[in-house]
Each structure stands twice: as structure tokens, then as C-alpha cells.
Write a protein that holds these residues in place. Structure first.
Motif, PDB file in Angstrom:
ATOM      1  N   SER A  87       0.784  -1.032   0.081  1.00  0.00           N
ATOM      2  CA  SER A  87      -0.035  -0.102   0.231  1.00  0.00           C
ATOM      3  C   SER A  87       0.594   1.095  -0.027  1.00  0.00           C
ATOM      4  O   SER A  87       0.287   2.224  -0.162  1.00  0.00           O
ATOM      5  CB  SER A  87      -0.647   0.495   1.164  1.00  0.00           C
ATOM      6  OG  SER A  87      -1.834   0.685   1.026  1.00  0.00           O
ATOM      7  N   ALA A  88       1.675   0.944   0.575  1.00  0.00           N
ATOM      8  CA  ALA A  88       2.797   2.363   0.598  1.00  0.00           C
ATOM      9  C   ALA A  88       3.268   2.864  -0.660  1.00  0.00           C
ATOM     10  O   ALA A  88       3.676   4.139  -0.732  1.00  0.00           O
ATOM     11  CB  ALA A  88       3.584   2.057   1.410  1.00  0.00           C
ATOM     12  N   PHE A  89       3.143   1.986  -1.445  1.00  0.00           N
ATOM     13  CA  PHE A  89       3.967   2.064  -2.607  1.00  0.00           C
ATOM     14  C   PHE A  89       3.330   2.058  -3.986  1.00  0.00           C
ATOM     15  O   PHE A  89       3.004   3.520  -4.015  1.00  0.00           O
ATOM     16  CB  PHE A  89       5.314   1.484  -3.663  1.00  0.00           C
ATOM     17  CG  PHE A  89       6.167   0.340  -2.381  1.00  0.00           C
ATOM     18  CD1 PHE A  89       6.442   1.954  -1.196  1.00  0.00           C
ATOM     19  CD2 PHE A  89       6.171  -0.887  -2.008  1.00  0.00           C
ATOM     20  CE1 PHE A  89       7.709   1.478  -0.567  1.00  0.00           C
ATOM     21  CE2 PHE A  89       7.377  -1.025  -0.730  1.00  0.00           C
ATOM     22  CZ  PHE A  89       7.962  -0.108  -0.069  1.00  0.00           C
ATOM     23  N   VAL A  90       1.652   1.050  -4.148  1.00  0.00           N
ATOM     24  CA  VAL A  90       1.455   2.086  -4.839  1.00  0.00           C
ATOM     25  C   VAL A  90       0.478   3.196  -4.767  1.00  0.00           C
ATOM     26  O   VAL A  90      -0.076   3.876  -5.479  1.00  0.00           O
ATOM     27  CB  VAL A  90       0.211   0.816  -5.133  1.00  0.00           C
ATOM     28  CG1 VAL A  90      -0.952   0.412  -3.526  1.00  0.00           C
ATOM     29  CG2 VAL A  90      -0.636   0.388  -6.748  1.00  0.00           C
ATOM     30  N   MET A  91       0.359   3.303  -3.650  1.00  0.00           N
ATOM     31  CA  MET A  91      -0.837   4.439  -2.968  1.00  0.00           C
ATOM     32  C   MET A  91       0.302   6.138  -3.572  1.00  0.00           C
ATOM     33  O   MET A  91      -0.501   6.982  -3.466  1.00  0.00           O
ATOM     34  CB  MET A  91      -1.431   4.234  -2.262  1.00  0.00           C
ATOM     35  CG  MET A  91      -2.735   3.333  -1.687  1.00  0.00           C
ATOM     36  SD  MET A  91      -3.564   3.813  -2.739  1.00  0.00           S
ATOM     37  CE  MET A  91      -4.802   5.713  -3.013  1.00  0.00           C
ATOM     38  N   THR A  92       1.164   5.968  -3.332  1.00  0.00           N
ATOM     39  CA  THR A  92       2.172   6.773  -2.866  1.00  0.00           C
ATOM     40  C   THR A  92       3.109   7.558  -4.924  1.00  0.00           C
ATOM     41  O   THR A  92       3.015   8.281  -5.474  1.00  0.00           O
ATOM     42  CB  THR A  92       2.974   7.300  -2.140  1.00  0.00           C
ATOM     43  OG1 THR A  92       4.215   5.630  -2.319  1.00  0.00           O
ATOM     44  CG2 THR A  92       2.244   6.731  -0.802  1.00  0.00           C
ATOM     45  N   LYS A  93       3.935   6.700  -5.222  1.00  0.00           N
ATOM     46  CA  LYS A  93       4.232   6.118  -6.196  1.00  0.00           C
ATOM     47  C   LYS A  93       3.044   5.948  -8.093  1.00  0.00           C
ATOM     48  O   LYS A  93       3.393   6.456  -8.886  1.00  0.00           O
ATOM     49  CB  LYS A  93       5.039   4.927  -6.645  1.00  0.00           C
ATOM     50  CG  LYS A  93       5.985   4.836  -5.293  1.00  0.00           C
ATOM     51  CD  LYS A  93       6.945   4.372  -5.392  1.00  0.00           C
ATOM     52  CE  LYS A  93       8.338   4.243  -4.747  1.00  0.00           C
ATOM     53  NZ  LYS A  93       9.215   3.722  -4.722  1.00  0.00           N
ATOM     54  N   GLY A  94       1.857   5.467  -7.172  1.00  0.00           N
ATOM     55  CA  GLY A  94       0.743   5.633  -8.471  1.00  0.00           C
ATOM     56  C   GLY A  94      -0.381   6.125  -7.989  1.00  0.00           C
ATOM     57  O   GLY A  94      -1.380   6.397  -9.156  1.00  0.00           O
ATOM     58  N   PHE A  95      -0.347   7.454  -7.352  1.00  0.00           N
ATOM     59  CA  PHE A  95      -1.470   8.651  -6.644  1.00  0.00           C
ATOM     60  C   PHE A  95      -1.852   9.356  -7.815  1.00  0.00           C
ATOM     61  O   PHE A  95      -2.765   9.400  -8.687  1.00  0.00           O
ATOM     62  CB  PHE A  95      -1.163   9.129  -6.069  1.00  0.00           C
ATOM     63  CG  PHE A  95      -2.068   9.796  -4.875  1.00  0.00           C
ATOM     64  CD1 PHE A  95      -3.051   9.666  -4.393  1.00  0.00           C
ATOM     65  CD2 PHE A  95      -2.173  11.466  -5.422  1.00  0.00           C
ATOM     66  CE1 PHE A  95      -4.250   9.661  -3.947  1.00  0.00           C
ATOM     67  CE2 PHE A  95      -3.307  11.758  -5.010  1.00  0.00           C
ATOM     68  CZ  PHE A  95      -4.766  11.431  -4.624  1.00  0.00           C
ATOM     69  N   GLU A  96      -0.606   9.919  -8.912  1.00  0.00           N
ATOM     70  CA  GLU A  96      -0.921  10.993  -9.619  1.00  0.00           C
ATOM     71  C   GLU A  96      -2.019  10.195 -10.854  1.00  0.00           C
ATOM     72  O   GLU A  96      -2.744  10.925 -11.259  1.00  0.00           O
ATOM     73  CB  GLU A  96       0.388  11.414  -9.925  1.00  0.00           C
ATOM     74  CG  GLU A  96       0.209  12.971 -10.406  1.00  0.00           C
ATOM     75  CD  GLU A  96      -0.965  12.946 -12.324  1.00  0.00           C
ATOM     76  OE1 GLU A  96      -0.911  13.802 -12.467  1.00  0.00           O
ATOM     77  OE2 GLU A  96      -0.249  12.288 -12.538  1.00  0.00           O
ATOM     78  N   GLN A  97      -1.136   8.594 -10.525  1.00  0.00           N
ATOM     79  CA  GLN A  97      -2.012   8.096 -11.449  1.00  0.00           C
ATOM     80  C   GLN A  97      -3.492   7.397 -11.449  1.00  0.00           C
ATOM     81  O   GLN A  97      -4.646   8.019 -12.555  1.00  0.00           O
ATOM     82  CB  GLN A  97      -1.609   6.833 -12.405  1.00  0.00           C
ATOM     83  CG  GLN A  97       0.143   6.788 -13.277  1.00  0.00           C
ATOM     84  CD  GLN A  97       1.016   7.889 -12.354  1.00  0.00           C
ATOM     85  OE1 GLN A  97       0.779   7.751 -11.018  1.00  0.00           O
ATOM     86  NE2 GLN A  97       1.719   8.720 -12.735  1.00  0.00           N
ATOM     87  N   LEU A  98      -4.123   7.258 -10.000  1.00  0.00           N
ATOM     88  CA  LEU A  98      -4.858   6.396  -9.562  1.00  0.00           C
ATOM     89  C   LEU A  98      -5.921   8.546 -10.183  1.00  0.00           C
ATOM     90  O   LEU A  98      -6.843   7.989 -10.258  1.00  0.00           O
ATOM     91  CB  LEU A  98      -4.431   6.397  -8.205  1.00  0.00           C
ATOM     92  CG  LEU A  98      -3.470   4.995  -8.010  1.00  0.00           C
ATOM     93  CD1 LEU A  98      -3.896   5.324  -7.269  1.00  0.00           C
ATOM     94  CD2 LEU A  98      -4.918   4.057  -8.524  1.00  0.00           C
ATOM     95  N   ARG A  99      -5.239   9.842  -9.503  1.00  0.00           N
ATOM     96  CA  ARG A  99      -6.046  11.038  -9.641  1.00  0.00           C
ATOM     97  C   ARG A  99      -6.447  11.150 -11.594  1.00  0.00           C
ATOM     98  O   ARG A  99      -8.268  11.014 -11.339  1.00  0.00           O
ATOM     99  CB  ARG A  99      -5.389  11.845  -9.417  1.00  0.00           C
ATOM    100  CG  ARG A  99      -6.158  13.392  -9.379  1.00  0.00           C
ATOM    101  CD  ARG A  99      -5.426  14.252  -8.476  1.00  0.00           C
ATOM    102  NE  ARG A  99      -4.565  15.329 -10.148  1.00  0.00           N
ATOM    103  CZ  ARG A  99      -4.954  16.160 -10.449  1.00  0.00           C
ATOM    104  NH1 ARG A  99      -6.564  16.437  -9.984  1.00  0.00           N
ATOM    105  NH2 ARG A  99      -4.896  16.382 -10.933  1.00  0.00           N
ATOM    106  N   VAL A 100      -5.730  11.131 -11.652  1.00  0.00           N
ATOM    107  CA  VAL A 100      -5.916  11.973 -13.869  1.00  0.00           C
ATOM    108  C   VAL A 100      -6.213  10.511 -14.203  1.00  0.00           C
ATOM    109  O   VAL A 100      -7.035  10.749 -15.622  1.00  0.00           O
ATOM    110  CB  VAL A 100      -5.372  12.540 -13.962  1.00  0.00           C
ATOM    111  CG1 VAL A 100      -5.409  12.586 -14.976  1.00  0.00           C
ATOM    112  CG2 VAL A 100      -4.218  13.595 -13.480  1.00  0.00           C
TER     113      VAL A 100
END
Lengths: 320, 272
Positions: A87-100
């Protein structure tokens, strides 16, 4: 209905294990279920899916941003991608991708974050996800789930797959007690009253649910009647069960293995403010932890039954 | 691939350029330079290369296009409108409240768009996901993604480049609109990409380097991509930012600035 009998909390498996096993079953039932991994398949336990369905398993290497957006492309072409990592990696390193690329166009991606909270133990704070629920709940359209045990995790993996829209599903590394019997029904957006009580409500998700049940037993011996409510869905929040708890018990203690600055506590406080303002206390993480045993860390950083009971006593005292 | 009279395609490109200039002038903001540089590639792609049907935009076997450099959406909107997807007479509502022609491509307003873009670096990954899904299903659909040259400074592009070559995805095609200018100035001064072809080749891609304003060269490049099996292809379209409008060509000022009414009139005369 709330259970009348006392809980026998027997140790079960980790929620990440229940996730990995259920995913294989789901893969057998639905050929559109696919999995994306960022070199942690043995830890997130999607390796069982990979063995069973190699043609539906995509290893992305250690590249979470790419993995999340690939999931969006798969979903846009009709697949049901489970995108899994710590969770620490997918939610932070992937956050901008999750957003847009996921939240904004409302794409049907299922993000699974394992090794949440501080109970991962020895690996320490860089691997501990204590901000993931703040991030996931910040995304419009996201359904955010944090099951308490292996039974509810198995159910919520299926509910996540059946739900049309983006989902964040939170799983833990450590073994946790089994809270539910095999016949329990679950639904997205619904909390579950596990024990009835009239003086205070203990509301929790993840491993803090079992701690809340234990806390209720401690409080009962002191003459404090505590209701225990499991909130496996953080978003959309079950506003009814929150309002009912506020109205009927007048005090709510929220316990979670997450920063108290985000997550369930602030969501419940917002719901209470809009429905039936009441006394509240918050039990959770307040800073970055350290290496240690899961039990030792939960004790040192204040996420045990004793902490829930102490917060409940404070809440009851504040009512007077 | 349909064979068209190249003069008809030239006329089509001029019409698209006029739309771009008029839309952005009316909006009083937007990105003319990188829209004008991408006209020929998008014209050939939508008119001759892609299998698509504006009357059936959700056709499962359609070829797909993603505009990674979402800020160049005026060129995409103009081409899609002229292909029958969206109303031509509303193009001048670009960037206005309630318009389907949003400031960056938004699927909520135009469902025929394959992705909502605007944050640079993500489109290639999304295209890969679509390519994987098509391969799993035995679907002949191919996915094209246009990247800006500035955009490929994003690290995610190279994560995706590694992935596509490793997984031998030959049903996706990346197009770099290599116009050599980004927001703050010339690419070579901001963060040089050269040797660009060698970078993609070393990542395992087939590279086609060509003049992105020569319609026959553009046709040949797409044909070479279609014939390349076992690896993904990147088309390095060497273009001129602001192409077709003399005072916009190679002028970093027009990366993200709208022309004035007078500049618009002057541009339209050049594009008549």
C-alpha cells in the motif's frame, strides 16, 4: 443484529492471504479478472493467481506508476484488473495516475494495498502505509474498503470485483483473529454491529476490530456497556449506522491502524457533525513508527484493546 | 489502408489548421504550436490508418487513439469533429463552460475519447493496457498514442517503454510529435532528448524517423509500423511547432498562447 454471546476470537490468517486465495477462485469464475504486479507477488500473495493464470498475470517490474495506468487501459478494454502492491508504494507512487487516469474518468480499476499500517513489523516505516486511506478517500468516486479478517476479506474481494467503479482494498501482513462466522453477509457501504452497547460505541476497521471486541469485554467488567461496530467500508460511509451510534450511545471511539489525521476517524467525525454531534475519541497512528514485532509496535504506538478501553473511559467521562 | 488523393489530404490538413487557429483565438487561451505540429500525423491516422466508425464509437474491434500530450486537444477535436464524432459547429466553444471541448481531453464530455489526459506521461501506459487486453482476446484492435517530445522526459514513459518491449506488444504504436519545443523553450536547452532514436532502440523498440509534415512519409511510417511484428514501434515524427502559420513556426511563445484577433486573421489568410 448485534451478537449477544461473547466472542471467541481465534487466530486466523492474514487478510493478504485471504485476498490471494479468493483472487484465484475469482479467476476461475470470471475470465475477465486480470492481475498486475510490481515485483511483490509473493508478498501480496497474487503469486497463486500467477501460477494458475499466467496469461492473465502481468508483471510490471518495480514501476508502480506504469502499473496503475496499465490497469486503467486494461479496464477501459473490459477487463477487471486487480493492481496489487504494498500500500505504501502503490498509493504514493501511483497516486497521480490514480487521480487522472483512474478516478477522474471513473475507470474500473481495483487497487489492492497490502502491508498496510504499522503491524508489518520489522521492515520499518518506509514500508508501513499509514497515509493510504487519506489518499484513497481523497479521490472522488473511489470505494475504499478495509476488511477486518479473512472471512470479510474473501467477501470484499468478490464485492470489489462485482462493483462497477474504482476500488481501493486494504490488506494487512500480520495474522489476525477471525471475527466472522462463515454465513455472515457483507455489503459495500454497510457497517456491522458486532456487539450491542449503550454507553459508548467502538468503531473500527482492519485489525482494530478484534481489539475493539476485546476492549468491550474489558469495559463490561467495569460496568461500561460498549457497542462494537465494524466499518469495512470507509467510503462511501454508512452514515446511518454512525448516526444511530451517536444517537443511542452518545459517544464514539474510532480505532484504526492509520494516521488519525485521515481515514475512518475524520470521516465519522464529519458524518456525526452533519447528523447527531456527540463526544468522540480517536485511537490511531500519530507519527512514523520503527522496526519491531507487530505486537510490540501496536503496544508502543497505542493501538491495542487497552488503548480503545482507555479512550472509551475518557469519552464516557466527557459525557457527564 | 485507403488510398486518397494526396491533394485532398492536404486540403483536409489546411481545414484542420484553420479550425485550430479559430478555436484557440475564440477561447483566448490554449496551445496552438503543438496542435499545428501534429496535424499531418493525425490526419493520416484518422483518414487512412485506423479502423474506426464514428457511428459506432464503442465497436470492440476499433483501433484506438490516445493523445498523451493532452494540451494539443484542439487538433484532436478538429479531426474527430471532421470525422463525424462530434459537432463541427461547436468547435469554437473550446474551453468554455459546459462545452464538450474541454481544455484537456475529458471522457466525461466526449465518451468516444479513449482516455482523459492532461497529466503528461501516462498515455503510453494506458495504451499498453489496451494492447494487452486486445492480445488476450485475440482482438485485431491496435492502439496508437501520441506523445509530446517534452512529455517523454517523464520517467513513466520509460517504465512503459521497457514494459512494451519486454512483453513484445506489436499492437501498439507510439508517435512522438518531435517539434523540438516545450513550454519553457527549446527541448535541447531544457532537457535534451538526443540521441532519441538510439534511446528507443536500446529499449527494444522499432524506430521510424521521418518528416512529420510530408504526407507520403507519414503514410510510409504507419505502413512500416503495421508491418513490424514482435516488438512495438515508435514513430519519430520530426515536425515544426506552429507549422503552417509563419509567425508561429518554431516560436516557443506559441506553445501555450492564443493568437490575437489580428494574428488570427493573418494566420487564416496564410491557411486559405
Amino acid at each position: 443484529m448485534a451478537a449477544k454471546t461473547k466472542y471467541e476470537l481465534k487466530m486466523g490468517s492474514a487478510t493478504r492471504e485471504a485476498f490471494g486465495k479468493t483472487l484465484v477462485q475469482l479467476g476461475k469464475e470470471n475470465k475477465d479478472v486480470v492481475v498486475c504486479d510490481a515485483d511483490l507477488s509473493k508478498s501480496t500473495m497474487v503469486h497463486w493467481f500467477a501460477q494458475e493464470f499466467p496469461e492473465r498475470f502481468f508483471t510490471c517490474g518495480i514501476a508502480e506508476a506504469n502499473m496503475v495506468a496499465i490497469g486503467a487501459g486494461l479496464a477501459s478494454s473490459g477487463k477487471i484488473p486487480f493492481v496489487a502492491s504494498f500500500s505504501a508504494f502503490v498509493m504514493t507512487k501511483g497516486f497521480e495516475q490514480l487521480r487522472v487516469t483512474v478516478a477522474y474518468p471513473n475507470v474500473n480499476v481495483k487497487v489492492v494495498g497490502t502491508h498496510s499500517g504499522i503491524s508489518i513489523g520489522e521492515d520499518g516505516p518506509s514500508q508501513m502505509s499509514i497515509e493510504d486511506l487519506s489518499l484513497a478517500t481523497a479521490l472522488p468516486g473511489f470505494t475504499v474498503l478495509s476488511p477486518a479478517d479473512e472471512v470479510s476479506m474473501a467477501a470484499f474481494v468478490r464485492l470489489a470485483a462485482a462493483h462497477n467503479g474504482p476500488v481501493f482494498l486494504r490488506a494487512g501482513r500480520a495474522k489476525v483473529p477471525v471475527v466472522y462466522g462463515p454465513d455472515q453477509q457483507f455489503a459495500i457501504g454497510k457497517g456491522i454491529e458486532l456487539l450491542d452497547g449503550s454507553d459508548v460505541t467502538l468503531m473500527a476497521h482492519g485489525l482494530m476490530v478484534a481489539e475493539s471486541i476485546r476492549a468491550a469485554e474489558i469495559l463490561e467488567a467495569e460496568g461500561i456497556s460498549a457497542r462494537v461496530v465494524d466499518m469495512p467500508t470507509i467510503k462511501p460511509l454508512d452514515n446511518e449506522i454512525v448516526a444511530k451510534a451517536a444517537r443511542e450511545t452518545g459517544a464514539i471511539v474510532v480505532g484504526e491502524e492509520h494516521l488519525v489525521d485521515g481515514g475512518l476517524g475524520v470521516k465519522v467525525a464529519q458524518a456525526v457533525a452533519l447528523s447527531h454531534p456527540c463526544i468522540m475519541e480517536f485511537v490511531g497512528v500519530t507519527t512514523y513508527a520503527e522496526s519491531g514485532t507487530p505486537e510490540g509496535l501496536l503496544q508502543k504506538y497505542g493501538m491495542t484493546a487497552a488503548n480503545m478501553a482507555a479512550a472509551a473511559r475518557r469519552a464516557v467521562a466527557r459525557k457527564k | 489502408m485507403q488510398t486518397r488523393d494526396i491533394h485532398e489530404l492536404e486540403d483536409f490538413c489546411k481545414k484542420i489548421r484553420r479550425h485550430i487557429v479559430e478555436m484557440i483565438t475564440e477561447a483566448k487561451s490554449g496551445h496552438p504550436g503543438g496542435s499545428l505540429s501534429a496535424v499531418e500525423t493525425l490526419a493520416v491516422l484518422y483518414r487512412e490508418v485506423m479502423r474506426h466508425d464514428a457511428k459506432n464509437p464503442q465497436w470492440a474491434e476499433r483501433d484506438r487513439f490516445i493523445l498523451g500530450k493532452g494540451h494539443a486537444c484542439p487538433v484532436l477535436y478538429a479531426v474527430m469533429a471532421e470525422c463525424g464524432y462530434t459537432p463541427v459547429d461547436q468547435l469554437k466553444t473550446l474551453r468554455k463552460m459546459g462545452s464538450i471541448y474541454q481544455g484537456h481531453p475529458d471522457r466525461r464530455f466526449i465518451p468516444a475519447l479513449e482516455a482523459s489526459t492532461g497529466s503528461l506521461g501516462q498515455g503510453l501506459s494506458v495504451a499498453i493496457g489496451m494492447g494487452l487486453a486486445a492480445r488476450m482476446d485475440g482482438n485485431p484492435s491496435r492502439t496508437f498514442v501520441m506523445l509530446g517530445d517534452g512529455e517523454i522526459q517523464e520517467g513513466q514513459i520509460w517504465e512503459a517503454a521497457m514494459f512494451a518491449a519486454f512483453h513484445k506488444l506489436d499492437n501498439i504504436v507510439a508517435i512522438v510529435d518531435y517539434n523540438k519545443i516545450q513550454l519553457d523553450g527549446f527541448v535541447k536547452d531544457i532537457m535534451d532528448l538526443e540521441p532519441l532514436g538510439d534511446k528507443w532502440r536500446s529499449f527494444g523498440w522499432h524506430v521510424v524517423d521521418f518528416d512529420g509534415h510530408d504526407l507520403q512519409a507519414v503514410r510510409n511510417a504507419f505502413a512500416e509500423a503495421a508491418a513490424t511484428k514482435g516488438k512495438p514501434t515508435v514513430l519519430l515524427a520530426n515536425t515544426i511547432k506552429g507549422k503552417g502559420v509563419s509567425f508561429m513556426e518554431n516560436n516557443p511563445k506559441f506553445h501555450g498562447m492564443a493568437p490575437t484577433k489580428e494574428e488570427c486573421d493573418k494566420a487564416l489568410k496564410e491557411l486559405a
